[in-house]
Scaffold this motif. Sequence first.
Motif, PDB file in Angstrom:
ATOM      1  N   ASP A  72       0.753  -1.073  -0.078  1.00  0.00           N
ATOM      2  CA  ASP A  72       0.052   0.077   0.116  1.00  0.00           C
ATOM      3  C   ASP A  72       0.946   1.065   0.045  1.00  0.00           C
ATOM      4  O   ASP A  72       1.961   1.304   0.386  1.00  0.00           O
ATOM      5  CB  ASP A  72      -0.927  -0.175   1.303  1.00  0.00           C
ATOM      6  CG  ASP A  72      -2.009   1.140   1.289  1.00  0.00           C
ATOM      7  OD1 ASP A  72      -2.925   0.954   0.283  1.00  0.00           O
ATOM      8  OD2 ASP A  72      -1.697   2.099   1.764  1.00  0.00           O
ATOM      9  N   ALA A  73       0.293   2.370  -0.501  1.00  0.00           N
ATOM     10  CA  ALA A  73       1.235   3.442  -0.597  1.00  0.00           C
ATOM     11  C   ALA A  73       1.521   4.185   0.667  1.00  0.00           C
ATOM     12  O   ALA A  73       2.454   4.863   0.960  1.00  0.00           O
ATOM     13  CB  ALA A  73       0.448   4.737  -1.268  1.00  0.00           C
ATOM     14  N   ALA A  74       0.918   3.680   1.799  1.00  0.00           N
ATOM     15  CA  ALA A  74       1.217   4.341   3.064  1.00  0.00           C
ATOM     16  C   ALA A  74       2.425   3.571   3.537  1.00  0.00           C
ATOM     17  O   ALA A  74       3.393   4.349   4.113  1.00  0.00           O
ATOM     18  CB  ALA A  74      -0.104   4.016   3.971  1.00  0.00           C
ATOM     19  N   ILE A  75       2.428   2.319   3.230  1.00  0.00           N
ATOM     20  CA  ILE A  75       3.557   1.653   3.850  1.00  0.00           C
ATOM     21  C   ILE A  75       5.076   1.966   2.992  1.00  0.00           C
ATOM     22  O   ILE A  75       6.066   2.254   3.528  1.00  0.00           O
ATOM     23  CB  ILE A  75       3.401   0.070   3.665  1.00  0.00           C
ATOM     24  CG1 ILE A  75       2.207  -0.247   4.653  1.00  0.00           C
ATOM     25  CG2 ILE A  75       4.690  -0.835   4.345  1.00  0.00           C
ATOM     26  CD1 ILE A  75       2.384  -0.322   6.064  1.00  0.00           C
ATOM     27  N   ALA A  76       4.686   2.100   1.677  1.00  0.00           N
ATOM     28  CA  ALA A  76       5.790   2.675   0.793  1.00  0.00           C
ATOM     29  C   ALA A  76       6.524   3.875   1.076  1.00  0.00           C
ATOM     30  O   ALA A  76       7.609   4.210   1.474  1.00  0.00           O
ATOM     31  CB  ALA A  76       5.544   2.508  -0.391  1.00  0.00           C
ATOM     32  N   ASN A  77       5.529   4.835   1.507  1.00  0.00           N
ATOM     33  CA  ASN A  77       5.785   6.255   2.048  1.00  0.00           C
ATOM     34  C   ASN A  77       6.573   6.036   3.331  1.00  0.00           C
ATOM     35  O   ASN A  77       7.406   6.944   3.663  1.00  0.00           O
ATOM     36  CB  ASN A  77       4.606   7.049   1.937  1.00  0.00           C
ATOM     37  CG  ASN A  77       5.116   8.594   2.025  1.00  0.00           C
ATOM     38  OD1 ASN A  77       5.950   8.988   1.262  1.00  0.00           O
ATOM     39  ND2 ASN A  77       4.575   9.373   2.772  1.00  0.00           N
ATOM     40  N   ALA A  78       6.120   5.301   4.263  1.00  0.00           N
ATOM     41  CA  ALA A  78       6.618   5.175   5.621  1.00  0.00           C
ATOM     42  C   ALA A  78       8.137   4.602   5.563  1.00  0.00           C
ATOM     43  O   ALA A  78       9.073   5.229   6.110  1.00  0.00           O
ATOM     44  CB  ALA A  78       5.858   4.169   6.400  1.00  0.00           C
ATOM     45  N   PHE A  79       8.439   3.846   4.479  1.00  0.00           N
ATOM     46  CA  PHE A  79       9.806   3.552   4.267  1.00  0.00           C
ATOM     47  C   PHE A  79      10.835   4.670   3.796  1.00  0.00           C
ATOM     48  O   PHE A  79      11.762   4.849   4.362  1.00  0.00           O
ATOM     49  CB  PHE A  79      10.085   2.218   3.134  1.00  0.00           C
ATOM     50  CG  PHE A  79       9.610   1.039   3.834  1.00  0.00           C
ATOM     51  CD1 PHE A  79       9.794   0.437   5.088  1.00  0.00           C
ATOM     52  CD2 PHE A  79       8.892   0.111   3.166  1.00  0.00           C
ATOM     53  CE1 PHE A  79       9.390  -0.518   5.459  1.00  0.00           C
ATOM     54  CE2 PHE A  79       8.222  -1.040   3.603  1.00  0.00           C
ATOM     55  CZ  PHE A  79       8.662  -1.442   4.884  1.00  0.00           C
ATOM     56  N   ARG A  80      10.174   5.318   2.918  1.00  0.00           N
ATOM     57  CA  ARG A  80      10.927   6.597   2.285  1.00  0.00           C
ATOM     58  C   ARG A  80      11.166   7.754   3.548  1.00  0.00           C
ATOM     59  O   ARG A  80      12.144   8.355   3.662  1.00  0.00           O
ATOM     60  CB  ARG A  80       9.783   7.269   1.227  1.00  0.00           C
ATOM     61  CG  ARG A  80      10.429   8.391   0.596  1.00  0.00           C
ATOM     62  CD  ARG A  80       9.618   9.227  -0.420  1.00  0.00           C
ATOM     63  NE  ARG A  80       8.441   9.798   0.545  1.00  0.00           N
ATOM     64  CZ  ARG A  80       8.586  11.137   0.825  1.00  0.00           C
ATOM     65  NH1 ARG A  80       9.663  11.628   0.718  1.00  0.00           N
ATOM     66  NH2 ARG A  80       7.516  11.479   1.276  1.00  0.00           N
ATOM     67  N   ARG A  81      10.105   8.012   4.309  1.00  0.00           N
ATOM     68  CA  ARG A  81      10.427   9.024   5.232  1.00  0.00           C
ATOM     69  C   ARG A  81      11.363   8.548   6.525  1.00  0.00           C
ATOM     70  O   ARG A  81      12.023   9.366   6.790  1.00  0.00           O
ATOM     71  CB  ARG A  81       9.007   9.424   5.844  1.00  0.00           C
ATOM     72  CG  ARG A  81       8.038   9.854   5.000  1.00  0.00           C
ATOM     73  CD  ARG A  81       6.622  10.327   5.430  1.00  0.00           C
ATOM     74  NE  ARG A  81       6.604  11.189   6.682  1.00  0.00           N
ATOM     75  CZ  ARG A  81       6.678  12.413   6.650  1.00  0.00           C
ATOM     76  NH1 ARG A  81       6.236  13.120   5.428  1.00  0.00           N
ATOM     77  NH2 ARG A  81       6.607  13.203   7.642  1.00  0.00           N
ATOM     78  N   ILE A  82      11.299   7.064   6.637  1.00  0.00           N
ATOM     79  CA  ILE A  82      12.189   6.568   7.814  1.00  0.00           C
ATOM     80  C   ILE A  82      13.648   6.712   7.245  1.00  0.00           C
ATOM     81  O   ILE A  82      14.579   7.175   7.828  1.00  0.00           O
ATOM     82  CB  ILE A  82      11.782   5.217   8.092  1.00  0.00           C
ATOM     83  CG1 ILE A  82      10.539   5.085   8.560  1.00  0.00           C
ATOM     84  CG2 ILE A  82      12.775   4.600   8.741  1.00  0.00           C
ATOM     85  CD1 ILE A  82      10.085   3.633   8.981  1.00  0.00           C
ATOM     86  N   MET A  83      13.748   6.445   5.904  1.00  0.00           N
ATOM     87  CA  MET A  83      15.287   6.599   5.456  1.00  0.00           C
ATOM     88  C   MET A  83      15.898   7.983   5.425  1.00  0.00           C
ATOM     89  O   MET A  83      16.958   8.292   5.578  1.00  0.00           O
ATOM     90  CB  MET A  83      15.295   6.019   3.792  1.00  0.00           C
ATOM     91  CG  MET A  83      15.273   4.515   3.986  1.00  0.00           C
ATOM     92  SD  MET A  83      15.620   3.757   2.091  1.00  0.00           S
ATOM     93  CE  MET A  83      13.778   4.123   1.418  1.00  0.00           C
ATOM     94  N   MET A  84      14.911   8.839   5.271  1.00  0.00           N
ATOM     95  CA  MET A  84      15.127  10.139   5.051  1.00  0.00           C
ATOM     96  C   MET A  84      15.553  10.851   6.588  1.00  0.00           C
ATOM     97  O   MET A  84      16.443  11.679   6.789  1.00  0.00           O
ATOM     98  CB  MET A  84      14.048  11.195   4.194  1.00  0.00           C
ATOM     99  CG  MET A  84      14.444  10.821   3.062  1.00  0.00           C
ATOM    100  SD  MET A  84      13.346  12.479   1.942  1.00  0.00           S
ATOM    101  CE  MET A  84      11.719  11.977   2.820  1.00  0.00           C
ATOM    102  N   ALA A  85      14.820  10.535   7.579  1.00  0.00           N
ATOM    103  CA  ALA A  85      14.458  11.179   8.730  1.00  0.00           C
ATOM    104  C   ALA A  85      14.769  10.474  10.042  1.00  0.00           C
ATOM    105  O   ALA A  85      15.087  11.046  11.102  1.00  0.00           O
ATOM    106  CB  ALA A  85      13.152  11.770   8.829  1.00  0.00           C
ATOM    107  N   GLU A  86      14.741   9.148  10.162  1.00  0.00           N
ATOM    108  CA  GLU A  86      14.878   8.540  11.190  1.00  0.00           C
ATOM    109  C   GLU A  86      16.196   7.389  11.426  1.00  0.00           C
ATOM    110  O   GLU A  86      16.326   6.862  12.542  1.00  0.00           O
ATOM    111  CB  GLU A  86      13.421   7.750  11.557  1.00  0.00           C
ATOM    112  CG  GLU A  86      12.559   8.691  11.698  1.00  0.00           C
ATOM    113  CD  GLU A  86      11.103   7.905  11.892  1.00  0.00           C
ATOM    114  OE1 GLU A  86      11.122   7.188  12.973  1.00  0.00           O
ATOM    115  OE2 GLU A  86      10.062   8.370  11.314  1.00  0.00           O
ATOM    116  N   ILE A  87      16.855   7.125  10.406  1.00  0.00           N
ATOM    117  CA  ILE A  87      18.031   6.378  10.419  1.00  0.00           C
ATOM    118  C   ILE A  87      18.989   7.022  10.965  1.00  0.00           C
ATOM    119  O   ILE A  87      19.613   8.060  10.586  1.00  0.00           O
ATOM    120  CB  ILE A  87      18.524   5.603   9.179  1.00  0.00           C
ATOM    121  CG1 ILE A  87      17.242   4.973   8.804  1.00  0.00           C
ATOM    122  CG2 ILE A  87      19.689   5.070   9.378  1.00  0.00           C
ATOM    123  CD1 ILE A  87      17.530   4.193   7.318  1.00  0.00           C
TER     124      ILE A  87
END
Length: 374
Positions: A72-87
């Motif tokens: 789902d788009a929500a899960i895909a976007n969660a991966f993108r946001r985590i890579m940018m802001a939470e690692i």
Amino acid sequence: MAPLIPSQEELERRRIVGINAETVTNMSSTDFPGHWPGEDHAWDLNKFRDGFQVEFHRNDRFEAAFSLIGLDAAIANAFRRIMMAEIPTLAIEYVFVHNNTSVIQDEVLAARLGLIPLKGSVEGINWMRWFKKPTEDDPEGGSSPADYNTIVLHLSVECTKNPNAAPGEQDPRKLYHNAHVYARDIAFNAVGRQEQYFVDDEAIQPVNPDILVAKLRPDQKIEIEMHCIKGIGADHAKFSPVATASYRLMPDIKILRPILGDDAKKFAKCFPKGVIGLEKVTSQEAAQKGSGYEGHAGDIKAVVRDAFNDTVSRECLRHEEFEGKVKLGRIRDHFIFNVESTGQFESDVLFLESVKLLKLKCARWKRGLTDLMR
């Protein structure tokens, strides 16, 4: 009553986001219970496992491209946001200027140093703890620098004249020693247990040693001590492990009616190179009734060769000769990711790190939900 089972053709139609000349249709997700009366869309783990796929298209050190299919788009976007802001990554946070006689102001120089991407032992970075900063409410509550929360770097460069420079030389890099200060001039000093993790090639160092930090002239000097701490991109962009992390939906191109001859060549030019191919109509196709190729054996026809590289510019929809002959769309559950690492992590490792963080978030949410139910 047994649930209704839609046809495969209907399921494929629901997966496509329609791209029209001036509108976009079928955007909303419909794979949830109750949207289609009589159909069972309850989430099922085994069904998800059967439909989920990961395909890698490129896997270099600094850049990776891969597809996540069946999400789902929500899960895909969660991966993108985590890579940018939470690692969590390592970056220069505190700069102590002992001497700076260059033309660059202290605060500008500190900002430039903070934006230099660093690399080192990933195991060591994971071993390091968070450095707690003091706040206005608790100025004495911050952490003290220690081997487990602070990396110390030094930069000490002085520009001097080169006595061996050729007469009439104009290049300052040949006229002077240390006319340019580069990231390679930053020195790392391991202390305490850091010597167990950050050694040899795994030592803390700039990802790109050729980053220009400052320019000096004779008798100018820079002497600085820098403290690096762990942080996340949500705090400051310098802690983000990616230069960019983006995704796009897989393009879908359907040729509904034959496009032949000069129209086929024009049609191919409406797309990026390699997306549309030109082939000759075979005698079998020309002999098949209702194919649209009757009497066109040997003529050139347009075929979809590689929709992956299409940008969905809609250029073909501007021309009247293609009206009703082509249908553009995007596959709603096929996400093509492009991840560019700044160098602290391998590009493909970043996605795995985002999966770990999402799992931790889910576990934390489950614990909170359990506490609420007590």
